[in-house]
Design a protein around this motif. Sequence first.
Motif, mmCIF file in Angstrom:
data_model
loop_
_atom_site.group_PDB
_atom_site.id
_atom_site.type_symbol
_atom_site.label_atom_id
_atom_site.label_comp_id
_atom_site.label_asym_id
_atom_site.label_seq_id
_atom_site.Cartn_x
_atom_site.Cartn_y
_atom_site.Cartn_z
ATOM 1 N N THR A 1 0.843 10.073 -8.037
ATOM 2 C CA THR A 1 -0.190 8.975 -8.599
ATOM 3 C C THR A 1 0.187 7.704 -8.388
ATOM 4 N N THR A 2 -0.656 7.006 -8.225
ATOM 5 C CA THR A 2 -0.323 5.391 -7.966
ATOM 6 C C THR A 2 0.539 4.802 -8.889
ATOM 7 N N TYR B 1 -9.886 1.737 -2.274
ATOM 8 C CA TYR B 1 -9.963 2.881 -3.178
ATOM 9 C C TYR B 1 -11.394 3.266 -3.528
ATOM 10 N N LEU C 1 1.081 -1.733 -3.375
ATOM 11 C CA LEU C 1 1.954 -1.775 -4.552
ATOM 12 C C LEU C 1 3.350 -2.579 -4.364
ATOM 13 N N MET D 1 1.244 2.684 0.440
ATOM 14 C CA MET D 1 1.615 2.131 -0.605
ATOM 15 C C MET D 1 1.722 0.534 -0.474
ATOM 16 N N GLN E 1 3.899 5.704 -7.971
ATOM 17 C CA GLN E 1 4.436 5.443 -6.587
ATOM 18 C C GLN E 1 4.834 3.731 -6.666
ATOM 19 N N ASP F 1 -4.413 7.186 2.904
ATOM 20 C CA ASP F 1 -3.142 7.392 3.029
ATOM 21 C C ASP F 1 -2.940 6.867 4.428
ATOM 22 N N TYR G 1 3.297 5.721 3.948
ATOM 23 C CA TYR G 1 3.033 6.534 2.693
ATOM 24 C C TYR G 1 4.177 7.309 2.072
#
Length: 617
Positions: free
Chosen positions: A54-55, A301, A576, A573, A58, A478, A188
């Motif tokens: 899950t984001t 997304y 993030l 990622m 992560q 990804d 990733y």
Amino acid sequence: MKKVFALLLLVALILTIPVAGCAKKPVAPAKTSADFKTVYSGELTTLNYLVTGTTNEQVVAANGVDGLIEYDNLGVLQPSLATSWEVSKDGLVWTFHLRKGVKWVTYQGKDYAEVVAQDWVDALKYTFDPKNASKTANIAYDALKNGAKYFKGEIKDFSQVGVKAVDKYTLQYTLEKPIPYFLTMLSYVSFLPVNGKFLAEQGSKFGTDNKTILYNGAYIVSVFEPQNQRIMIRNEKYWDAAHVYIKTLNYKYNKEAVTLAPEMFLRGEISGTGISTASLDSWMKDPAKKAMVHPASTSFYSYFYAFNFDPKFDAKYDPANWKVAVNNVNFRKAIFYGLDRKVAMLTAEPYSPERRISNTITPANFVAVGGKDYTKTGPLTAISARDSFDKTQAISFRDKAKQELAGKATFPVKIPMPYRSDSPDWTNRVQVVEQQLETLLGKDFIDVIPVGYPATNFLGVTRRAGNYAIEECNWGPDYADPETYTDPFVAGSNYNWPEKSTGYIENGKFKYQTMVDAAKAEVTDIAKRYGLFAAAEAFLINEAFLIPYGIGGGGYEATKLEPFTYPYAPFGMSELKFKGQVVLDKPMDSAAYDAAYKKWLADRADALSKAATTTTK
């Protein structure tokens, strides 16, 4: 084999990724930043980055654990814990030379061990063990030689898997077949390291809290109090600490976070907030508030409405009846053509809904080959150019479905549609969709039933549990290849189980799976590869296994985070991460944001051009 290597170089050029060596990391000027403060309503269920998919979870891994490579804020691949790399002529063996002296530290910032090549081997050995139930293992085991065989138990000796520590600072991956986008996969979570000794010491406790993981990244989780707060502090022993400007990331739990955040921002309690559609007008009419608001960036997304072919929802919604109905293609197409996506998107984008509507699963501008965007390939060309909303077709398919399902299904077909009750926009949207579909297709045909759930473990109790008929779902890429958008729909995924539909089995296999497998197998002719993936994606859409809806991000926000400073990539990622970001004294208004965006676009174009030149040298 020379042809394979030449094409690897070609794709690397397209993606502006150096195949061998690395770009020199620019030295950024010193920056100062305030601390980052925010509120959240969805609690983490694990900090074990080796298993989570899950984001939300992560975020900890993205900021606490570095991998081999990273992206800068312009989207150019840079060295991280690997300082250089090379690939064999046949494209199968990738060798990475590690940065020396990088430390694993505890939640207290104390040295534990040096980061070494064996850490990547130990991470994959853990991930590839089925009993650990990693939700991202397939990304790595499908890529590496004998990875899938080891995961399935067909071989027992992990040394036969394509990952090894050549020496203390040299890591080598051997692929099952050439993968043109392999470098991009390394950003990733599946390819993050772990210290094997610490992992063994913790056993089943690994990742249960902030004390049971180690950190080699920009931040350390110093405080982890579920349902209360978590605090991430800058790792002062981080190898690249000079590029980490925010000292502390403060997260406070509040089950009403989405609703309360705007007022908390105005009081100076948090660093940023999204502006819901319901309150956007009032902000825009207030000069002081308007000066704080600017558009939020869109993402890659992909959002879509999924039809569930393996329903496991409550008996009161009659899952058996839904299963009969959803296996009728005309029933699905009635809803496919009956959903007015623009009306739905107005709940999130009242001023410019078109900027986020997507007609395909893979978003436009994600990848291209030969100067042509992937969504303009083969049968996707027509799909990407049309609006799926068509009242006449929707009613025609409804009438056909009624006739074909007479005596087999009971009308109206109940359609439980889950949503997160803490999200005002989603709450509004599910009601809009209910009213719009029932008005067009008739309440005697369908009964759309919105069902609210809290944020914490939302996916666990809805989509992953098969507890829905139709659900608004999303998927993020990804790596830089259309293959990444196929993952939710192949066998073994937990999205909507299309392989359990009737009428699409050929030679014992779901037709889409066969098409995807053929596309995956094509690794030399990239144009052909993209064409095969485009045909598979078009099949899913044309047969209405789902309804493409939009892209992520967007909307409006008021935030003190300086835009366009975070690591940028449409996959992995990167977005993030807080590395490189700055919390400003005050938020940008729309005019300042637009100017910054234009500068970023120009800088990015220049950086990509230079990276492409470097790649070809």
